[in-house]
Scaffold this active site. Structure first.
Site, short mmCIF file in Angstrom:
data_model
loop_
_atom_site.label_atom_id
_atom_site.label_comp_id
_atom_site.label_asym_id
_atom_site.label_seq_id
_atom_site.Cartn_x
_atom_site.Cartn_y
_atom_site.Cartn_z
N ASN A 44 0.86 -1.18 0.00
CA ASN A 44 0.00 0.00 0.00
C ASN A 44 0.90 1.23 0.00
OD1 ASN A 44 -1.75 2.25 0.92
ND2 ASN A 44 -3.26 0.61 1.11
N ARG A 45 0.56 2.18 -0.85
CA ARG A 45 1.44 3.34 -1.04
C ARG A 45 1.10 4.52 -0.14
NH1 ARG A 45 0.10 2.68 -7.11
NH2 ARG A 45 -1.91 2.42 -6.12
#
Length: 168
Positions: A44-45
């Site tokens: 997840n960024r």
């Protein structure tokens, strides 16, 4: 094939009275539930994106992430308090019980609410907007499932949050 589980959100929102923006997700992923904190999947960024937008180092530990959010006047929470869900699949969410956003909105200096993805936006509009009357801005999801948005495109879309972080 995985089956539905009835789950209850198992960790608190991050916020204080100085929070200027509120970023809402849907419900914690399996990894986030394991870590007892938001955006716990390594792909997840979210944390890398916020760090890039604030020109800071990416926080790693829960305490670093919490300090980072508060230092930058960012509150985070999820729309859902409890639901039936299959794994981490937002599209499987049903039987929703929403969090009471007034817990934060009545006490913090939130100027803008953002949804981390379309599902968070839709859920907020359906379950929270009638109680809060507060508009929300939909931003593209930082989830690895949102492959259409590479980091550069996410930074362009999410860039508007910096005006609230930097504002006095």
């Amino acid at each position: 094939m995985q089956e539905y589980q009835r789950l209850v959100h198992n960790f608190e929102p991050v916020w204080d009275e100085q929070s200027r923006i509120l970023i809402l997700g849907t419900f914690p992923s399996v990894k986030s539930r394991e870590n007892h904190f938001y955006y716990g999947h390594p792909q997840n960024r979210f944390w890398r994106l916020l760090a890039a937008l604030t020109d800071e180092r990416t926080p790693v530990t829960v305490s670093e992430k919490t300090e980072f959010l508060l230092r930058n006047h960012i509150a985070i929470w999820d729309v859902i308090s409890a639901c039936d869900i299959v794994g981490s699949s937002d599209s499987s969410i049903r039987n929703v019980v929403a969090n009471d956003m007034r817990v934060i909105l009545d006490c913090a200096s939130v100027r803008q609410i953002y949804a981390n993805g379309g599902k968070a936006y839709d859920l907020y509009m359906r379950y929270c907007f009638p109680a809060t009357g507060r508009e929300i801005t939909k931003l593209p999801s930082t989830s690895p499932a949102n492959a259409a948005f590479q980091m550069e495109r996410l930074m362009q879309s999410w860039g508007e949050i910096t005006e609230y972080i930097a504002a006095p």
